[in-house]
Design an enzyme around this catalytic site. Structure first.
Site, PDB file in Angstrom:
ATOM      1  N   HIS A  70     -29.766  78.016  50.958  1.00 28.74           N
ATOM      2  CA  HIS A  70     -29.582  79.268  51.703  1.00 28.74           C
ATOM      3  C   HIS A  70     -28.121  79.683  51.783  1.00 28.74           C
ATOM      4  CE1 HIS A  70     -33.801  79.135  52.720  1.00 28.74           C
ATOM      5  NE2 HIS A  70     -33.624  77.860  52.998  1.00 28.74           N
TER       6      HIS A  70
ATOM      7  N   GLU B 248     -10.794  65.237  58.539  1.00 28.49           N
ATOM      8  CA  GLU B 248      -9.715  64.955  59.485  1.00 28.49           C
ATOM      9  C   GLU B 248      -8.691  63.956  58.971  1.00 28.49           C
ATOM     10  OE1 GLU B 248     -11.077  63.563  63.305  1.00 28.49           O
ATOM     11  OE2 GLU B 248     -12.590  62.307  62.411  1.00 28.49           O
TER      12      GLU B 248
ATOM     13  N   ARG C 146      -2.011  59.304  70.871  1.00 28.14           N
ATOM     14  CA  ARG C 146      -2.357  60.451  71.722  1.00 28.14           C
ATOM     15  C   ARG C 146      -1.583  61.715  71.341  1.00 28.14           C
ATOM     16  NH1 ARG C 146      -4.949  58.946  76.385  1.00 28.14           N
ATOM     17  NH2 ARG C 146      -4.306  60.897  77.322  1.00 28.14           N
TER      18      ARG C 146
ATOM     19  N   LYS D  15     -15.215  63.262  59.090  1.00 29.22           N
ATOM     20  CA  LYS D  15     -14.315  62.129  58.804  1.00 29.22           C
ATOM     21  C   LYS D  15     -13.414  62.468  57.613  1.00 29.22           C
ATOM     22  CE  LYS D  15     -14.498  60.307  61.667  1.00 29.22           C
ATOM     23  NZ  LYS D  15     -15.295  60.251  62.862  1.00 29.22           N
TER      24      LYS D  15
ATOM     25  N   CYS E  43      -0.781  63.818  74.379  1.00 27.58           N
ATOM     26  CA  CYS E  43       0.460  63.385  74.998  1.00 27.58           C
ATOM     27  C   CYS E  43       0.207  62.044  75.686  1.00 27.58           C
ATOM     28  CB  CYS E  43       1.019  64.365  76.020  1.00 27.58           C
ATOM     29  SG  CYS E  43       1.512  65.925  75.330  1.00 27.58           S
TER      30      CYS E  43
ATOM     31  N   GLU F  97     -21.015  64.182  60.381  1.00 28.18           N
ATOM     32  CA  GLU F  97     -19.985  63.200  60.716  1.00 28.18           C
ATOM     33  C   GLU F  97     -19.194  62.805  59.466  1.00 28.18           C
ATOM     34  OE1 GLU F  97     -18.712  62.195  63.344  1.00 28.18           O
ATOM     35  OE2 GLU F  97     -17.821  60.250  62.970  1.00 28.18           O
TER      36      GLU F  97
ATOM     37  N   TRP G   2       2.015  65.875  72.009  1.00 31.73           N
ATOM     38  CA  TRP G   2       1.167  66.677  71.141  1.00 31.73           C
ATOM     39  C   TRP G   2       1.446  68.110  71.574  1.00 31.73           C
ATOM     40  CZ3 TRP G   2      -2.949  70.168  71.440  1.00 31.73           C
ATOM     41  CH2 TRP G   2      -3.639  70.377  70.238  1.00 31.73           C
TER      42      TRP G   2
ATOM     43  N   LYS H   3      -5.838  61.668  69.579  1.00 35.59           N
ATOM     44  CA  LYS H   3      -7.028  61.129  70.216  1.00 35.59           C
ATOM     45  C   LYS H   3      -7.022  61.574  71.671  1.00 35.59           C
ATOM     46  CE  LYS H   3      -9.869  57.186  69.637  1.00 35.59           C
ATOM     47  NZ  LYS H   3     -10.708  57.665  68.544  1.00 35.59           N
TER      48      LYS H   3
ATOM     49  N   ASN I 115       1.780  65.453  80.744  1.00 41.79           N
ATOM     50  CA  ASN I 115       0.639  65.578  79.830  1.00 41.79           C
ATOM     51  C   ASN I 115      -0.300  66.591  80.461  1.00 41.79           C
ATOM     52  OD1 ASN I 115      -1.653  65.216  78.241  1.00 41.79           O
ATOM     53  ND2 ASN I 115      -2.255  63.325  79.285  1.00 41.79           N
ATOM     54  N   GLY I 116      -0.533  67.710  79.789  1.00 44.54           N
ATOM     55  CA  GLY I 116      -1.422  68.738  80.339  1.00 44.54           C
ATOM     56  C   GLY I 116      -0.867  70.107  80.034  1.00 44.54           C
TER      57      GLY I 116
HETATM   58  C1  F6R Z   1     -13.490  62.639  65.349  1.00 37.16           C
HETATM   59  C2  F6R Z   1     -13.172  62.398  66.740  1.00 37.16           C
HETATM   60  C3  F6R Z   1     -13.317  63.521  67.689  1.00 37.16           C
HETATM   61  C4  F6R Z   1     -13.876  63.011  69.027  1.00 37.16           C
HETATM   62  C5  F6R Z   1     -13.878  64.141  70.053  1.00 37.16           C
HETATM   63  C6  F6R Z   1     -14.462  63.695  71.378  1.00 37.16           C
HETATM   64  O1  F6R Z   1     -13.300  61.498  64.573  1.00 37.16           O
HETATM   65  O2  F6R Z   1     -12.779  61.330  67.113  1.00 37.16           O
HETATM   66  O3  F6R Z   1     -14.106  64.535  67.162  1.00 37.16           O
HETATM   67  O4  F6R Z   1     -15.164  62.523  68.815  1.00 37.16           O
HETATM   68  O5  F6R Z   1     -12.569  64.589  70.254  1.00 37.16           O
HETATM   69  O6  F6R Z   1     -13.735  62.636  71.908  1.00 37.16           O
HETATM   70  P1  F6R Z   1     -14.309  61.751  73.074  1.00 37.16           P
HETATM   71  O7  F6R Z   1     -15.481  60.991  72.525  1.00 37.16           O
HETATM   72  O8  F6R Z   1     -13.196  60.862  73.493  1.00 37.16           O
HETATM   73  O9  F6R Z   1     -14.743  62.692  74.143  1.00 37.16           O
END
Ligand code: F6R
Length: 616
Positions: free
Chosen positions: A512, A496, A27, A493, A2, A489, A74, A611, A100-101
């Site tokens: 395994h 997501e 966000r 990527k 949010c 990673e 969100w 994010k 937001n929360g």
């Molecule tokens: C994946 C991604 C997330 C963040 C995670 C932690 O591409 O961006 O997995 O790495 O949400 O976020 P931060 O680093 O902001 O604590």
């Protein structure tokens, strides 16, 4: 999660708020809405979907007023509907609020308010908060409107369990905003004859670079002329105005199709910024200005404990490998969300590190607080200056990579890898690493931006591979040692942003279990380094090939791969083992990006994600 924004000043608020909402949209993008105060009533526009949909569908930009609030959601409590979109208006029509929360005790509050005649239009937790403010406001009719407004917010927040960043309007106070935070970020922008509120600086940077980072439990009361900050206990707070160093261009696309693409290509510069000024004069070690732990104390540490989520957790796994290898100190890595609820025995000589790009991830923040509550020193590796984690940590390292706007972490991740590698060097040089090994290590780190530039040159080849492989539904990513977290990673990527199922494994673990997935329909992405692991990784590749699995190899330049073993070979330069994870990350970022592009996914705003995860 949010995004919230507020504006009070002389300009038309709608355009400014909508512009800010577009910048905050990463966000959360389930719905968007704004409320403006105009002649003692609210002008509200809100709608499920993106900010662009709000503008096109409601004409929100035409709303009049110089005081207003806006929100991009969100969804947590309640589905993605117009009714659940913020702002919410109290049922007596006097209070408008964005949030937001998560309000954990909302059901209890709602039950109480229903007995007092308040009604509810949405399924959200937020509406309970909004109506509770209206309830307290109604209870004090004798007080002047302005102080009554502030006090009604204060009283309400004393009853709230959960997290919030809120901004509130009241019809009786036409040029005022009250805002507060606990557990969700909130910044006050101090402009020229105007004030703004926002979840992060990207929303307000076009209007001001002067900001006050509000702290948990603080309430700001703004008019167009001034502002005051107090605590929930009504104590005055002296504001500290900081200057943001990010520029507006940092949060614009500058010709790229997506922020993710821009941020992938920004990595050489981002790495340079992360390491700038952080090597000793004799060129044999790293130095950090803000750790706030003396070399003598660091020497006493017998275990490092890293806490993070998502990509940042992967970066910690690489740091674990490098610190154990070069500094010979044991390292523990935990998901922050698990650490909070585990009750593991911890030694006295442990030093904690939390790693977070945003510095606002609620699980990481809670883990930091838990470690501090247990009496430990906690350092932070964070990108966002002034973020809650950065402020609450006892010291740490800023990444300095500028704003990361694409939801999928790219430049922040490789910068975290770099900070981990620099820490391994710093700690190693305090222990057994020789001067000459240190000099070689520093040289290697300084060369990382150029090696990443070289890795980026494979972009056209990787785009062509992506076009050939975008139709597969499952992928395996396989690597060994420090390249295993890079495999994790790579899989993350791809998942997501393209919604393709992918898993990361240590290459030898494949036998395994995961090898059962292998068929012509499940390609494997292998990380192939030269050196001691080369033959082992090639054996794993043979096992896949024997089962008709397709192979994309990301191999360092000198690897002499058996002819025909890999279907595709992406070359990366040879590099020092501390730099290899950084360079090896680039092809998997590009592969995921181009596959998602091929599938026409919304790369910067993938479904269900946001994010900065500020809810548990
Ligand atoms: C994946 C991604 C997330 C963040 C995670 C932690 O591409 O961006 O997995 O790495 O949400 O976020 P931060 O680093 O902001 O604590």
């Amino acid at each position: 999660m949010c995004g919230i924004i507020g504006y009070i000043g002389k300009q038309k608020a709608a355009a400014i708020i909508l512009e800010g909402l577009k910048r905050l949209e990463y966000r959360g993008y389930d719905s968007a809405g704004i409320a403006l105060l105009q002649d003692g009533h609210f002008e509200v526009a809100k709608k499920a979907g993106r900010v662009e949909g709000l503008i096109k569908g409601t004409g929100a930009q035409k709303l009049a007023g110089t005081t207003g609030i806006g929100h991009t959601r969100w969804a947590t409590h309640g589905g993605v509907t117009d009714a659940n979109a913020h702002p919410h208006i109290s049922s007596d029509g006097r209070i408008a609020l964005i949030h937001n929360g998560v309000i954990e005790n909302y059901a209890h509050i709602k039950k109480f308010l229903l007995t007092k005649g308040f009604t509810f239009k949405s399924e959200t937790d937020t509406e309970a908060l909004c109506n509770l403010i209206a309830y307290h406001y109604q209870k004090e009719p004798a007080a002047p409107d302005s102080s009554r407004f502030l006090e009604s917010v204060r009283k309400t927040l004393r009853h709230i369990e959960g997290t919030y960043g809120i901004a509130v309007l009241c019809t009786d106070c036409p040029a005022e905003i009250v805002a507060a935070r606990k557990g969700s970020p909130l910044i006050l922008g101090v402009g020229d004859g105007e004030y703004m509120l926002a979840s992060d600086v990207s929303a307000i940077i076009s209007r001001t670079q002067n900001v006050v980072y509000l702290k948990d439990g603080e309430i700001v009361h703004m008019t167009a002329k001034n502002f005051s900050i107090t605590t929930l206990g009504a104590e005055d707070v002296s504001p500290v105005v900081d200057t943001i160093t990010w520029k507006i261009e940092d949060s614009e696309l500058n010709g790229y199709a997506h922020f993710m693409e821009k941020e992938i290509f920004e990595q050489p510069a981002a790495l340079e910024n992360t390491m700038r000024g952080r090597f000793s004069e004799d060129g044999s070690t790293a130095q950090f200005g803000g750790l706030n732990v003396s070399a003598v104390d660091l020497r006493q540490v017998d275990r490092f404990h890293f806490l993070a989520c998502g990509s940042a957790w992967h970066a910690c796994l690489v740091a674990e490998h490098l610190i154990e290898r070069f500094a010979r100190v044991p390292v523990e890595v935990d998901y922050a969300s698990e650490f909070r609820y585990r009750n593991m025995p911890l030694g006295n000589g442990t030093l904690f590190f939390t790693v977070s790009q945003s510095g606002e991830t609620i699980d990481t923040l809670a883990a930091l607080r838990e470690a501090k509550r247990k009496g430990y020193k906690v350092l932070a590796i964070a990108n966002v200056v002034g973020s809650t984690i950065a402020r609450e940590a006892d010291g740490g390292v800023y990444q300095h990579v500028g704003p990361e706007i694409g939801v999928a972490s790219t430049k922040a991740f490789t910068s975290q890898l770099l900070v981990g590698a620099m820490l391994a060097l710093y700690l190693g040089r305090m222990r057994d690493m020789s001067f000459s090994d240190g000099v070689e290590y520093v040289k290697a780190l300084k060369g990382a931006p150029d090696l990443v530039r070289q890795a980026l040159e494979a972009a056209p080849q990787i785009k062509a591979i992506a076009q050939r492989y975008a139709h597969y539904h499952d992928f395996l990513f396989l690597g060994r040692l420090a390249l295993f977290p890079v495999a994790l990673e790579g899989a993350l990527k791809l998942k997501e942003i393209s919604y393709i199922h992918a898993e990361g494994y240590p290459a030898a673990e494949m036998k395994h279990g995961p090898i059962a997935l292998i068929s012509e329909q499940c390609p494997s992405v292998f990380f192939v380094p030269s050196g001691e692991m080369f033959n082992k990784v090639v054996s794993s590749m043979q096992e896949i090939k024997a089962r008709k699995g397709k192979i994309i190899a990301i191999a360092t330049a000198s690897c002499d791969l058996p002819a025909g073993l890999a279907d595709e070979v992406i070359r990366i330069p040879e590099c020092h083992e501390a730099v290899l994870p950084i360079v090896a990350t680039v092809p998997v970022q590009l592969l995921s990006y181009y596959i998602a592009e091929e599938l026409k996914r919304d790369v910067d705003k993938p479904r269900n994600l946001a994010k900065s995860v500020t809810v548990e």
